[in-house]
Design a protein around this motif. Structure first.
Motif, PDB file in Angstrom:
ATOM      1  N   ASN A 133      -7.834   8.263 -13.698  1.00  0.00           N
ATOM      2  CA  ASN A 133      -6.718   7.897 -12.826  1.00  0.00           C
ATOM      3  C   ASN A 133      -5.478   7.598 -13.654  1.00  0.00           C
ATOM      4  O   ASN A 133      -4.362   7.993 -13.314  1.00  0.00           O
ATOM      5  N   TYR A 134      -5.705   6.870 -14.752  1.00  0.00           N
ATOM      6  CA  TYR A 134      -4.572   6.506 -15.618  1.00  0.00           C
ATOM      7  C   TYR A 134      -4.000   7.749 -16.303  1.00  0.00           C
ATOM      8  O   TYR A 134      -2.779   7.925 -16.387  1.00  0.00           O
ATOM      9  N   GLY A 185       0.797  14.191 -10.334  1.00  0.00           N
ATOM     10  CA  GLY A 185       0.204  13.765  -9.076  1.00  0.00           C
ATOM     11  C   GLY A 185      -1.297  13.984  -8.986  1.00  0.00           C
ATOM     12  O   GLY A 185      -1.845  14.097  -7.899  1.00  0.00           O
ATOM     13  N   ARG A 186      -1.980  14.050 -10.137  1.00  0.00           N
ATOM     14  CA  ARG A 186      -3.432  14.253 -10.092  1.00  0.00           C
ATOM     15  C   ARG A 186      -4.144  12.915 -10.262  1.00  0.00           C
ATOM     16  O   ARG A 186      -3.796  12.134 -11.139  1.00  0.00           O
ATOM     17  N   ASP A 187      -5.144  12.682  -9.423  1.00  0.00           N
ATOM     18  CA  ASP A 187      -5.956  11.473  -9.594  1.00  0.00           C
ATOM     19  C   ASP A 187      -7.266  11.856 -10.287  1.00  0.00           C
ATOM     20  O   ASP A 187      -7.450  13.007 -10.701  1.00  0.00           O
ATOM     21  N   ALA A 188      -8.170  10.870 -10.406  1.00  0.00           N
ATOM     22  CA  ALA A 188      -9.421  11.122 -11.131  1.00  0.00           C
ATOM     23  C   ALA A 188     -10.212  12.268 -10.510  1.00  0.00           C
ATOM     24  O   ALA A 188     -10.753  13.118 -11.219  1.00  0.00           O
ATOM     25  N   ASP A 189     -10.272  12.320  -9.177  1.00  0.00           N
ATOM     26  CA  ASP A 189     -11.029  13.386  -8.520  1.00  0.00           C
ATOM     27  C   ASP A 189     -10.455  14.760  -8.842  1.00  0.00           C
ATOM     28  O   ASP A 189     -11.178  15.709  -9.138  1.00  0.00           O
ATOM     29  N   LYS A 190      -9.128  14.854  -8.760  1.00  0.00           N
ATOM     30  CA  LYS A 190      -8.473  16.129  -9.075  1.00  0.00           C
ATOM     31  C   LYS A 190      -8.803  16.558 -10.507  1.00  0.00           C
ATOM     32  O   LYS A 190      -9.116  17.722 -10.766  1.00  0.00           O
ATOM     33  N   ASN A 236     -10.733  20.240  -1.847  1.00  0.00           N
ATOM     34  CA  ASN A 236     -10.204  19.011  -1.266  1.00  0.00           C
ATOM     35  C   ASN A 236     -11.035  18.453  -0.104  1.00  0.00           C
ATOM     36  O   ASN A 236     -10.540  17.677   0.701  1.00  0.00           O
ATOM     37  N   GLY A 267      -4.013  10.740 -15.172  1.00  0.00           N
ATOM     38  CA  GLY A 267      -3.272  11.477 -14.158  1.00  0.00           C
ATOM     39  C   GLY A 267      -1.920  10.848 -13.873  1.00  0.00           C
ATOM     40  O   GLY A 267      -0.914  11.540 -13.676  1.00  0.00           O
ATOM     41  N   GLU A 268      -1.907   9.528 -13.872  1.00  0.00           N
ATOM     42  CA  GLU A 268      -0.667   8.793 -13.622  1.00  0.00           C
ATOM     43  C   GLU A 268       0.358   9.084 -14.725  1.00  0.00           C
ATOM     44  O   GLU A 268       1.530   9.373 -14.455  1.00  0.00           O
ATOM     45  N   GLN A 299     -13.505   6.924 -13.972  1.00  0.00           N
ATOM     46  CA  GLN A 299     -12.549   6.827 -12.874  1.00  0.00           C
ATOM     47  C   GLN A 299     -11.272   6.100 -13.307  1.00  0.00           C
ATOM     48  O   GLN A 299     -10.172   6.538 -13.027  1.00  0.00           O
TER      49      GLN A 299
END
Lengths: 240, 94
Positions: free
Chosen positions: A59-60, A68-73, A237, A62-63, A55
């Protein structure tokens, strides 16, 4: 620390995040099926530790990626060839002995890799690594002790753990490609010490199978993703 | 196949200053494995700072048949309860 700079932080975060995510899923496949309740919980605990790491890394990633993608995406909306995990992480569980060998090989590598990463000039990656190191130290110890216990156990447990070593050995080269090659002697020393305690030997060199880091995976990853991504594929989603 | 994996009793110290308390048992082939099993089963939600494991067969239990002889005589000896002083509010775990 020029070695850790060879890959962009985004690519590195993706690789390490995918390693943790995919192996976490494999360990969770044991849930309810492990040899004993104690081992069942232990494998789920390790899986959850890895999921936490995934996670943070994803997240990192994606950042940095800026889309605009986070860990889930990243976990649920990527295709097989977009995953950058090592082939070792996606290998099927096999029996308990093979799972333990895979875990030992992986965690022993992760320990060395993260010790280096904890000194990285990238503050975020360094912080994730520093936090994860305590967990990983336990994973290595837990898996190593099972390798010894099985190798030093009955004729059958020894045969199974020896088969696990042979199975996993082909995927070791990939862990030490590129900038990670320098970690190999320390890793082999650690692995050899444990295998010796288990009455096993370090296998002879084989032609390693690689490709996971470039998105070329074994047939097993597709099946894993089909299960892992099922809900998000059916109900994009969806949240709960 | 006979299950020969030994059972270990698990004791957890919730925090420094308290005593270890019995929380349950685990199966493990050896002491090291018992500590790890206990860690995974009983301390995954920060329940403790220290663990003891003891082979279950090392524990000698009182005989239920002797319960009357062992415990009943204490029933009517209320003078053994120290009730003549007040425990200060700040003193916990007594």
């Amino acid at each position: 620390m020029a070695q850790t700079l060879a890959l962009s932080p985004a690519e590195l975060a993706l690789r390490l995040g995918d390693d943790a995510l995919i192996l976490s899923h494999r360990l969770c496949e044991w849930c309810g099926r492990a040899p004993t309740l104690e081992v069942d919980l232990a494998l789920s605990n390790i899986g959850l530790d890895l999921l936490g790491q995934a996670q943070f890394f994803l997240n990192y990633a994606g950042e940095l990626d800026g889309n605009g993608r986070d860990a889930d995406k990243l976990a649920y909306h990527r295709e097989e060839h977009e995953f950058k995990n090592s082939l070792l992480a996606e290998q099927p569980n096999g029996d308990f002995a093979r799972t333990m060998v895979r875990q030992f090989f992986f965690s022993a590598w992760q320990l060395l890799r993260f010790q280096e990463l904890a000194a990285s000039p990238d503050g975020t990656l360094a912080a994730i690594a520093a936090k994860a190191l305590k967990e990983i130290a336990y994973h290595v110890q837990f898996a190593a002790e099972w390798v010894v216990r099985l190798g030093d156990g009955t004729a059958e447990s020894k045969r199974r753990v020896a088969e696990g070593v042979i199975w996993s050995w082909r995927f070791v080269d990939e862990l030490f490609t590129g900038e990670d090659a320098a970690l190999r002697p320390a890793w082999e020393a650690r692995v050899q010490a444990t295998l010796a305690q288990a009455g096993l030997e370090l296998p002879a060199p084989v032609r390693g199978i690689t490709g996971g880091r470039e998105g070329r995976h074994s047939e097993h990853l597709g099946h894993l993703l089909a299960e892992m991504q099922y809900v998000q594929r059916c109900h994009p989603n969806a949240q709960w | 196949m006979k299950n020969i994996t030994p059972i270990w009793e698990v004791f957890v110290r919730a925090k420094n200053g308290l005593s270890h308390r019995h929380v349950g048992s685990v199966h493990a082939a050896d002491a090291r494995g018992a500590v790890e099993a206990a860690r995974d089963v009983y301390t995954r939600r920060m329940e403790g700072v220290s663990l003891w494991v003891v082979p279950s067969n090392a524990i000698t239990a009182s005989d239920p048949g002797e319960a009357a002889a062992l415990f009943a005589p204490a029933e009517d000896k209320i003078y053994r309860h120290p009730t003549f002083y007040v425990v200060p509010d700040n003193v916990k775990h007594i």
